[in-house]
Design a protein around this motif. Sequence first.
Motif: not given
Length: 233
Positions: A128-130, A197-198, A203-205, A209-210
Amino acid sequence: MSVFTEETRARAREIIARYPADRSRSALLPLLHLVQSEEGYVSPAGVEFCAEVLGLNKAQVGAVATFYTMYKRKPTGDYLVSVCTNTMCNVLGGQEVYDTLAEHLGVGHDETTGDGKITLEHAECLAACDYGPVMTVNYDFFDNVDPQGALGVVEELRAGGRPMPTRGARLCTLKEMAVQLAGFADEREGAVADGGPGEPTLRGVRLAEQHGISVPGFDPNTPIRSKEAEAQK
Ligand code: FES
């Protein structure tokens, strides 16, 4: 006389029945959680019980029980507090959280407070490093924890409270958690909570997408080549 109740024996039979008859030894992992749910750890009697119901010898059971850190080999507190001190959490303050708890509770790694309530341990990456630094109590997460927040959690536990983790249902005891890990539903009201998921996890996804980044599609029916087929090429 066995220390295990008839209810535990019935549950053991239920666990074993989940597996093909000639693969009953696959039931060993949930059975170890089952004996832990009754005694709070995997005692010599627990090892003997698993060996007896699976037709294994004690050395075979002991080899598995000593391999995984989730199986405790000595009496463990009602609440197992695991503080991640691995790289990511450490740079974010995980060691400070651990040191503060150790000093406050008067225990070191894998030690239990005199009242039998809390066992403290250093943990390797809790995946859960994030949300670092993180700590878990009986495997439920407290995210972005700091020393004061961690102290608040253990004090509430010692006072008989059951705090809410950051994600998931209200905390349960280690024995209650072991029942769930053995594959049985926890019937307490609110014992199970869903959660998606929070944002830190996604964030990576979001970035992909961006920036229009994607990976080639994967066909799940793609045959997996055997070593023999590769060798014949
Ligand atoms: S380093 Fe702490 S959860 Fe990964």
